[in-house]
Write a protein that holds these residues in place. Structure first.
Motif, PDB file in Angstrom:
ATOM      1  N   LYS A  55      29.874  67.556  31.590  1.00  0.00           N
ATOM      2  CA  LYS A  55      30.063  66.406  32.507  1.00  0.00           C
ATOM      3  C   LYS A  55      29.892  65.156  31.589  1.00  0.00           C
ATOM      4  CE  LYS A  55      27.902  64.736  36.555  1.00  0.00           C
ATOM      5  NZ  LYS A  55      26.540  64.838  37.580  1.00  0.00           N
ATOM      6  N   HIS A  56      28.714  65.138  30.671  1.00  0.00           N
ATOM      7  CA  HIS A  56      28.357  63.796  29.970  1.00  0.00           C
ATOM      8  C   HIS A  56      28.818  63.889  28.562  1.00  0.00           C
ATOM      9  CE1 HIS A  56      25.553  62.965  32.937  1.00  0.00           C
ATOM     10  NE2 HIS A  56      25.211  64.203  33.240  1.00  0.00           N
ATOM     11  N   LEU A  57      29.943  64.800  28.264  1.00  0.00           N
ATOM     12  CA  LEU A  57      30.645  64.667  26.977  1.00  0.00           C
ATOM     13  C   LEU A  57      30.840  63.057  26.755  1.00  0.00           C
ATOM     14  CD1 LEU A  57      31.260  66.782  24.761  1.00  0.00           C
ATOM     15  CD2 LEU A  57      33.504  66.694  25.567  1.00  0.00           C
ATOM     16  N   PRO A  58      30.708  62.749  25.390  1.00  0.00           N
ATOM     17  CA  PRO A  58      31.140  61.239  24.985  1.00  0.00           C
ATOM     18  C   PRO A  58      32.732  61.297  25.046  1.00  0.00           C
ATOM     19  CG  PRO A  58      29.607  62.184  23.472  1.00  0.00           C
ATOM     20  CD  PRO A  58      29.799  63.291  24.355  1.00  0.00           C
ATOM     21  N   SER A  59      33.114  60.067  25.209  1.00  0.00           N
ATOM     22  CA  SER A  59      34.688  59.930  25.745  1.00  0.00           C
ATOM     23  C   SER A  59      35.504  60.444  24.333  1.00  0.00           C
ATOM     24  CB  SER A  59      35.117  58.681  25.960  1.00  0.00           C
ATOM     25  OG  SER A  59      34.583  57.521  25.199  1.00  0.00           O
ATOM     26  N   ILE A  60      34.883  60.265  23.105  1.00  0.00           N
ATOM     27  CA  ILE A  60      35.614  60.475  21.994  1.00  0.00           C
ATOM     28  C   ILE A  60      35.388  61.594  21.250  1.00  0.00           C
ATOM     29  CG2 ILE A  60      36.312  57.837  21.135  1.00  0.00           C
ATOM     30  CD1 ILE A  60      33.969  58.032  19.392  1.00  0.00           C
ATOM     31  N   ALA A  61      34.494  62.635  22.026  1.00  0.00           N
ATOM     32  CA  ALA A  61      34.146  63.852  21.560  1.00  0.00           C
ATOM     33  C   ALA A  61      35.187  64.867  22.115  1.00  0.00           C
ATOM     34  CB  ALA A  61      32.781  64.408  21.912  1.00  0.00           C
ATOM     35  N   LYS A  62      35.384  66.061  21.526  1.00  0.00           N
ATOM     36  CA  LYS A  62      36.159  66.787  22.153  1.00  0.00           C
ATOM     37  C   LYS A  62      35.772  68.209  21.347  1.00  0.00           C
ATOM     38  CE  LYS A  62      40.968  67.923  21.701  1.00  0.00           C
ATOM     39  NZ  LYS A  62      42.230  67.177  20.885  1.00  0.00           N
ATOM     40  N   ILE A  63      35.491  69.155  22.602  1.00  0.00           N
ATOM     41  CA  ILE A  63      34.848  70.447  21.968  1.00  0.00           C
ATOM     42  C   ILE A  63      36.412  71.394  22.110  1.00  0.00           C
ATOM     43  CG2 ILE A  63      33.370  72.511  23.009  1.00  0.00           C
ATOM     44  CD1 ILE A  63      31.683  70.513  24.166  1.00  0.00           C
ATOM     45  N   THR A  64      36.386  72.020  21.141  1.00  0.00           N
ATOM     46  CA  THR A  64      37.418  72.986  21.073  1.00  0.00           C
ATOM     47  C   THR A  64      37.170  74.669  21.170  1.00  0.00           C
ATOM     48  OG1 THR A  64      37.714  73.041  18.587  1.00  0.00           O
ATOM     49  CG2 THR A  64      39.083  71.748  19.527  1.00  0.00           C
ATOM     50  N   ASN A  65      35.916  74.860  20.834  1.00  0.00           N
ATOM     51  CA  ASN A  65      35.430  76.121  21.090  1.00  0.00           C
ATOM     52  C   ASN A  65      33.926  76.127  21.135  1.00  0.00           C
ATOM     53  OD1 ASN A  65      35.821  78.987  21.376  1.00  0.00           O
ATOM     54  ND2 ASN A  65      36.001  79.167  18.861  1.00  0.00           N
ATOM     55  N   ILE A  66      33.348  77.085  21.679  1.00  0.00           N
ATOM     56  CA  ILE A  66      32.002  77.313  21.767  1.00  0.00           C
ATOM     57  C   ILE A  66      31.894  78.758  21.541  1.00  0.00           C
ATOM     58  CG2 ILE A  66      29.710  77.154  23.187  1.00  0.00           C
ATOM     59  CD1 ILE A  66      31.242  75.149  25.009  1.00  0.00           C
ATOM     60  N   ILE A  67      30.916  78.920  20.549  1.00  0.00           N
ATOM     61  CA  ILE A  67      30.588  80.403  20.110  1.00  0.00           C
ATOM     62  C   ILE A  67      29.228  80.468  20.430  1.00  0.00           C
ATOM     63  CG2 ILE A  67      30.279  82.137  18.241  1.00  0.00           C
ATOM     64  CD1 ILE A  67      32.549  80.399  16.767  1.00  0.00           C
ATOM     65  N   GLU A  68      28.828  81.631  20.875  1.00  0.00           N
ATOM     66  CA  GLU A  68      27.560  82.108  21.526  1.00  0.00           C
ATOM     67  C   GLU A  68      26.873  83.129  20.685  1.00  0.00           C
ATOM     68  OE1 GLU A  68      27.505  82.402  25.861  1.00  0.00           O
ATOM     69  OE2 GLU A  68      25.694  83.419  25.710  1.00  0.00           O
ATOM     70  N   ARG A  69      25.606  82.747  20.194  1.00  0.00           N
ATOM     71  CA  ARG A  69      25.143  83.969  19.378  1.00  0.00           C
ATOM     72  C   ARG A  69      23.652  84.284  20.034  1.00  0.00           C
ATOM     73  NH1 ARG A  69      27.412  82.296  14.223  1.00  0.00           N
ATOM     74  NH2 ARG A  69      29.533  83.214  14.515  1.00  0.00           N
ATOM     75  N   LYS A  70      23.145  85.272  19.485  1.00  0.00           N
ATOM     76  CA  LYS A  70      21.528  85.678  20.179  1.00  0.00           C
ATOM     77  C   LYS A  70      20.810  84.941  19.114  1.00  0.00           C
ATOM     78  CE  LYS A  70      19.415  89.947  20.791  1.00  0.00           C
ATOM     79  NZ  LYS A  70      18.283  89.881  21.618  1.00  0.00           N
ATOM     80  N   ASP A  71      19.616  84.289  19.921  1.00  0.00           N
ATOM     81  CA  ASP A  71      18.630  83.622  19.130  1.00  0.00           C
ATOM     82  C   ASP A  71      17.222  83.815  19.913  1.00  0.00           C
ATOM     83  OD1 ASP A  71      16.849  81.858  17.597  1.00  0.00           O
ATOM     84  OD2 ASP A  71      18.584  81.117  16.496  1.00  0.00           O
ATOM     85  N   ASP A  72      16.511  84.322  19.520  1.00  0.00           N
ATOM     86  CA  ASP A  72      15.222  84.524  20.438  1.00  0.00           C
ATOM     87  C   ASP A  72      13.886  83.847  19.789  1.00  0.00           C
ATOM     88  OD1 ASP A  72      16.451  86.394  22.238  1.00  0.00           O
ATOM     89  OD2 ASP A  72      15.944  88.034  20.778  1.00  0.00           O
ATOM     90  N   ARG A  73      14.230  82.941  18.761  1.00  0.00           N
ATOM     91  CA  ARG A  73      13.005  82.001  18.381  1.00  0.00           C
ATOM     92  C   ARG A  73      12.515  81.134  19.371  1.00  0.00           C
ATOM     93  NH1 ARG A  73      15.833  79.132  13.525  1.00  0.00           N
ATOM     94  NH2 ARG A  73      17.565  79.182  14.592  1.00  0.00           N
ATOM     95  N   THR A  74      11.206  80.941  19.237  1.00  0.00           N
ATOM     96  CA  THR A  74      10.816  80.074  20.384  1.00  0.00           C
ATOM     97  C   THR A  74      10.523  78.687  19.869  1.00  0.00           C
ATOM     98  OG1 THR A  74       8.585  81.121  19.979  1.00  0.00           O
ATOM     99  CG2 THR A  74       9.738  81.806  21.810  1.00  0.00           C
ATOM    100  N   PHE A  75      10.357  77.633  20.378  1.00  0.00           N
ATOM    101  CA  PHE A  75      10.128  76.420  19.787  1.00  0.00           C
ATOM    102  C   PHE A  75       8.970  75.532  21.012  1.00  0.00           C
ATOM    103  CE2 PHE A  75      14.003  77.602  18.153  1.00  0.00           C
ATOM    104  CZ  PHE A  75      13.914  77.084  16.674  1.00  0.00           C
TER     105      PHE A  75
END
Ligand SMILES: [Zn+2]
Ligand SMILES: [Zn+2]
Length: 729
Positions: A55-75
């Motif tokens: 919804k809020h993607l900057p107008s000149i940005a473009k996402i072609t792919n999203i890769i998902e990985r496991k990551d259980d670290r805590t912050f």
């Protein structure tokens, strides 16, 4: 979990957007630029997070792919982790028209940037035109002398702010400013400079405005005739900047696609079917419109009584655009609106024409340069283009970077600019300047060869010649990601492998080779260049073949008949159109490049194929003079406008159909399914549609340009891919 975003995600305000969303959703983790990707770690609410990102993607940005990985670290918190210092940005942004948020601030009296003409943010504003070096930081731009004030500094450092890390951030307190000057260079001050300038334009004064990548000459649209007289351009089309899209509809019949393009962040000049204001482009069926793209333009229109104004690059056609105040004052306008930010890279406005969802770039510059084109080879090839409408190109790391529009190589300023822009492009995009090969046009007389020579010697790189129309063909292939096609390369003039001037060509072409399988008949260019300037000479030469004299008689005819024997020969479709335009009395005097063919296009657009001509094609050569002989026997002047249109269309269709038939025949013989159309004449929509219909009826598909300019602006790309492939095989 870890999410890796691919696409145009760096240098476009993507990380701050991620940060803001993560904060809003109370997520823990981090965002980080990694290579050319962005890595995000969040602890929960993945679906909601991704929905918000979309919804809020900057107008000149473009996402072609999203890769998902496991990551259980805590912050404990969500952070932007800064990438290592000095990392080269994968993409230098181009100049982007002012965004909606900035526009809103511009007219909000309570905003600290109210009426500030340099208002911009992370997603909009001047970029390429002010970048001097990489990495893209303020100290390497023309903003370096404007030190941030406290308020701007605060915005710059706040990840929740729209201007977080915006390198060109400024405000009325710390940014550049406009001042008004009269024709004697007298400083008329900063206060209300824009308002006063607008008032003077409304009264009919001729003004100069310094913008992002150059200077514009401007005037009230009611004063175009005075402007033409002062400028010495009786016929040339001028771009018209209109206040907004509603006003644009008053002047042009705008399609949905054209509307989108006018409103796009690239903000090019778009050629549109003209409704009114014929003075803007006398005798043409199109008008070049564009919308305000800087804060200054928006403020200017808020003061102007006029809803549109002439806004044209201030340069001699073909020469490099002027960028300094000193040069500006030398053009003797009435009034000047100048700012104190230098212009390191001049960038002309881009000019675009749309056809059935395809984009024809007449000039590819501001808003598009330096966007690369992907290629399959790794070689570092530098190419310098041809003679007119020059661009340069440099390839490396499987991309070709093309310079902005340069101009005509017969001018010294353009040649200097070509060298300078190529060096700049190398500096911005290459880690180390290395060149494996240099490419130039075959024409021995083009000054662009001097630039090729300089680079070839400096980098000890071999120098290659590439034939003009093969370069056009290759540029069309790369534009369409194809390896081979039968291609109609139709333009004004290009130097042929046989020493004649080509331009009505059928080529079976790939990157390794081309075969010339057909062309239009050669006619003498009586007196060389002189025949291009005075097309009556072409008509004279055509009819002399049949023992008839046209336009010239007596001693003049005698002299010309002698010159003919020594004149260069041309088979260009452009010259055929010139001759036709002149013969039918549509236009016989050329005051700017392409004028005759462009004025003929208006007739072609209204014409029908009501007349038939016999056409002979022998050994792939289309006999065009014979069509002239037939028309001369057929018509009895005076002709009505309708008759002229039908005759013009019928004649052009006869010649173009014959050329297309050669291409279709060759496609069948070589088992090729596509016919391509390239070269300067392919901007002509009626001709493109004549070819399209023929190709479709033969069960083949037509390929046209979309990213690479149809005309000589695309030559450097064609040269580059031909030699790039040669070195890679
Ligand atoms: Zn903005
Ligand atoms: Zn400031």
């Amino acid at each position: 979990m870890k999410l890796i975003f691919k696409g145009v995600v760096q240098g476009v305000g993507f990380r701050p957007t991620i940060y803001r969303i993560a904060k809003k959703l109370d997520l823990k983790g981090y965002v980080l630029n990694k290579g050319s990707e962005v890595e995000v770690v969040i602890d929960s609410k993945k679906d909601e997070f991704l929905k918000q990102v979309e919804k809020h993607l900057p107008s000149i940005a473009k996402i072609t792919n999203i890769i998902e990985r496991k990551d259980d670290r805590t912050f404990d918190d969500f952070q932007i982790i800064h990438s290592e210092k000095g990392e080269k940005q994968s993409l230098i942004p181009y100049d982007i028209g002012i965004c909606k948020d900035c526009q809103k601030e511009l007219f909000d009296e309570n905003d600290r940037r109210y009426h500030f003409p340099f208002t911009n943010c992370t997603v909009c504003g001047a970029r390429y035109s002010l970048v001097q070096d990489v990495p893209y930081d303020r100290e390497r731009t023309s903003m370096k002398n404007f030190k941030l004030c406290k308020d701007c500094q605060r915005e710059y450092e706040n990840p929740l702010n729209r201007r977080y890390h915006a390198q060109t951030i400024s405000c009325p307190k710390c940014g550049p400013s406009y001042r008004l000057y009269d024709k004697n260079k007298k400083d008329l001050g900063e206060k209300n400079a824009i308002k006063r300038f607008a008032g003077l334009i409304d009264t009919g004064k001729i003004g100069v405005i310094k913008a992002w990548g150059g200077m514009h000459l401007c005037c009230n649209i009611n004063k175009i005739s005075r402007f033409r007289e002062w400028y010495g351009r009786p016929q040339k089309a001028f771009a018209i900047m209109v206040k907004n899209i509603e006003i644009a509809k008053k002047y042009g019949k705008i399609t949905e696609d054209e509307k989108k393009l006018l409103l796009s962040k690239n903000k090019p000049i778009v050629l549109i079917e003209k409704i009114r204001l014929d003075e803007a482009s006398p005798g043409l069926n199109t008008i070049g419109l564009f919308l305000p793209y800087t804060g200054l333009h928006n403020i200017l229109f808020s003061y102007l009584k006029a809803d549109a104004m002439v806004m044209t690059s201030s340069n001699i056609p073909g020469e490099a655009m002027i960028t300094t105040d000193e040069e500006a004052f030398s053009i003797d306008a009435d009034i000047y609106l100048l700012h104190n930010r230098p212009i390191p890279n001049r960038v002309d406005d881009s000019v675009v024409r749309l056809w059935k969802g395809n984009t024809f770039f007449i000039r590819k510059s501001r808003g598009y340069v330096p966007e690369p084109i992907a290629i399959s080879y790794n070689k570092r090839v530098l190419s310098v283009g041809a003679g007119e409408n020059i661009t340069g190109a440099i390839s490396h790391d499987k991309n070709i970077f093309t310079t902005q529009y340069i101009g005509n190589s017969k001018y010294y300023s353009a040649i200097e600019f070509l060298e300078e822009s190529l060096r700049h492009m190398m500096k911005l995009t290459m880690k180390k300047p290395i060149i494996d090969a240099v490419v130039q046009d075959l024409h021995p007389g083009y000054n662009s060869r001097n630039v090729a020579k300089i680079f070839s010697e400096e980098f000890s790189a071999p120098l290659f010649d590439v034939q003009h129309h093969w370069a056009h063909a290759a540029s069309l292939l790369i534009d369409n990601n194809l390896d081979e096609s039968v291609i109609l390369a139709v333009d004004g003039l290009g130097y042929g492998s046989d020493g004649n001037f080509w331009g009505g060509e059928v080529l079976v072409s790939n990157f390794n080779n081309f075969k010339r399988v057909g062309h239009l008949e050669y006619i003498p260019l009586v007196g060389g260049d002189q025949a291009t300037r005075d097309p009556r000479r072409l008509v004279f030469a055509i009819f002399l073949k049949f023992g008839k004299q046209k336009f010239f008689t007596g001693s003049e005819a005698e002299i010309l008949s002698k010159i003919i024997k020594k004149s260069p020969m041309s088979c260009s479709l452009g010259r055929f159109l010139d001759a036709l335009s002149c013969y039918l009395n549509i236009c016989c005097k050329r005051t700017y490049d392409g004028e005759l063919a462009m004025k003929l296009e208006k007739y072609l657009a209204n014409g029908k194929a009501r007349y038939t001509f016999d056409i002979d094609v022998k050994k792939g050569i289309v006999n065009t003079t014979n069509i002239f002989r037939q028309i001369d026997e057929m018509i009895k002047p005076p002709l009505s406008e309708k008759q002229i249109a039908d005759l013009a269309y019928s004649m052009v269709k006869t010649a173009v159909d014959a050329l297309t038939d050669i291409a279709i025949d060759q496609a069948h013989k070589n088992n090729i399914r596509t016919i391509g159309l390239t070269g300067g004449v392919s901007y002509n929509i009626p001709i493109t549609e004549i070819v399209e219909e023929r190709v479709k009826n033969a069960g083949l598909s037509l390929i046209v340009h979309n990213r690479v300019p149809n005309g000589d602006g695309g030559i450097s790309i064609g040269q580059n891919v031909i030699i790039g492939h040669k070195l890679s095989t």
